[in-house]
Design a protein around this motif. Sequence first.
Motif, mmCIF file in Angstrom:
data_model
loop_
_atom_site.group_PDB
_atom_site.id
_atom_site.type_symbol
_atom_site.label_atom_id
_atom_site.label_comp_id
_atom_site.label_asym_id
_atom_site.label_seq_id
_atom_site.Cartn_x
_atom_site.Cartn_y
_atom_site.Cartn_z
ATOM 1 N N ALA A 1 -4.883 45.735 101.421
ATOM 2 C CA ALA A 1 -4.115 46.938 101.751
ATOM 3 C C ALA A 1 -4.728 48.164 101.077
ATOM 4 C CB ALA A 1 -2.657 46.760 101.338
ATOM 5 N N ASP A 2 -5.076 48.043 99.800
ATOM 6 C CA ASP A 2 -5.674 49.168 99.074
ATOM 7 C C ASP A 2 -7.032 49.554 99.653
ATOM 8 O OD1 ASP A 2 -3.521 49.406 97.375
ATOM 9 O OD2 ASP A 2 -4.433 48.235 95.759
ATOM 10 N N ALA A 3 -7.841 48.556 100.008
ATOM 11 C CA ALA A 3 -9.173 48.832 100.563
ATOM 12 C C ALA A 3 -9.067 49.626 101.863
ATOM 13 C CB ALA A 3 -9.920 47.521 100.801
ATOM 14 N N VAL A 4 -8.145 49.226 102.727
ATOM 15 C CA VAL A 4 -7.974 49.908 104.018
ATOM 16 C C VAL A 4 -7.394 51.305 103.823
ATOM 17 C CG1 VAL A 4 -6.733 49.840 106.217
ATOM 18 C CG2 VAL A 4 -7.806 47.762 105.334
ATOM 19 N N LYS A 5 -6.437 51.446 102.906
ATOM 20 C CA LYS A 5 -5.849 52.767 102.649
ATOM 21 C C LYS A 5 -6.874 53.753 102.094
ATOM 22 C CE LYS A 5 -2.207 51.160 100.329
ATOM 23 N NZ LYS A 5 -0.932 51.162 99.540
ATOM 24 N N ASN A 6 -7.911 53.229 101.463
ATOM 25 C CA ASN A 6 -8.944 54.083 100.869
ATOM 26 C C ASN A 6 -10.174 54.250 101.752
ATOM 27 O OD1 ASN A 6 -7.604 54.698 98.392
ATOM 28 N ND2 ASN A 6 -8.062 52.639 97.664
ATOM 29 N N ASP A 7 -10.112 53.728 102.979
ATOM 30 C CA ASP A 7 -11.264 53.807 103.887
ATOM 31 C C ASP A 7 -10.772 54.213 105.271
ATOM 32 O OD1 ASP A 7 -13.483 53.498 105.495
ATOM 33 O OD2 ASP A 7 -13.996 51.492 104.761
ATOM 34 N N ILE A 8 -11.063 55.446 105.662
ATOM 35 C CA ILE A 8 -10.570 55.980 106.936
ATOM 36 C C ILE A 8 -11.068 55.163 108.131
ATOM 37 C CG2 ILE A 8 -12.463 57.599 107.346
ATOM 38 C CD1 ILE A 8 -10.365 59.659 108.216
ATOM 39 N N ASN A 9 -12.177 54.452 107.976
ATOM 40 C CA ASN A 9 -12.747 53.638 109.055
ATOM 41 C C ASN A 9 -12.525 52.142 108.834
ATOM 42 O OD1 ASN A 9 -14.032 55.681 110.778
ATOM 43 N ND2 ASN A 9 -15.282 56.100 108.954
#
Length: 324
Positions: free
Chosen positions: A202-210
């Motif tokens: 979840a954190d990885a996706v929230k921090n990566d717009i793509n």
Amino acid sequence: MKTKQILSLVALSIVLFFQVSCSSNTDKKNESNKNELSGSISISGAFALYPMVVKWAEEFQKINPNVRIDVSAGGAGKGIADVLQNMVDIAMVSREIKVEEIQKGAWFIAVTKDAVVPVINASNPVFSEIQKKGITKTQLASLFTENKKITWGKIYSANNKSNINVYNRSDACGAGEMWAKFFNIKQEDLLGTGVFGDPGIADAVKNDINGIGYNNVIYAYDLKSRVLYPGLAIIPIDLNENGVLEPDENFYQNLDSITNAIRTNRYPSPPARELFLVTKGKTTNPIVLAFYNWILTDGQKYINEGGYVKLTDENIKSQIEKLK
């Protein structure tokens, strides 16, 4: 003289009454203490089941103050390994129990149900197109199984040339196994940058717009507000693969709408699935048995508010029968 005798008899009767009464109360107290649960149990395993089991443990300990329940998350693979090695009393497992695990002594009951959902950044550059078209199972399979760069523009016929960054679970987990099973492959065949645990994805996706990844439902939606966590969005699955997200495919607005879709089988299974508690051999531990019975009866009232899906009444009855 007679008066003194009468008074003596009355006094004796009172003394005997209190002796019998106190003795009776002591016996009842001793019997109550015998029946009172006391001791501790340890539980480890799936991130998917962790929040629900923590809630169950808290409520069970309120009515059994002499019981201590320790719960830790580390993935379904860790949980099943721990219980089969007698390191914990119970494993939380968010996938089917394997034949080889059963042969080693794994004994299990189903306690609730949830699902794995694909997640993206809420600020995704083609977010408006995603909401109109969703994403097909075929397209998802291509992202998670083919070792090639794919842009958002290619999927949504847009000018965007940003590569899609895929995130995958690095730990042996039920979410990864069920997501892989959705594509008829094994977890080790999934591609992407490895990240540990549900919170990590979840954190990885929230921090990566793509970014794109997958999460258990409970890690995508906030329990209190019942809506998606800030910065996170679900990429809806175009189930009939017609290139249009139809109303009966769009059930991700809030926690209650997605759990209802799981309950009514509108969301596919896999990646929806039952969640299990596992012991090594059929348990005879009185605390574990009492905890299991409570979960399948009084504990069921916490499932909806916890963001999970109740088993059918028939299934619950069959799980209770297994405990006898």
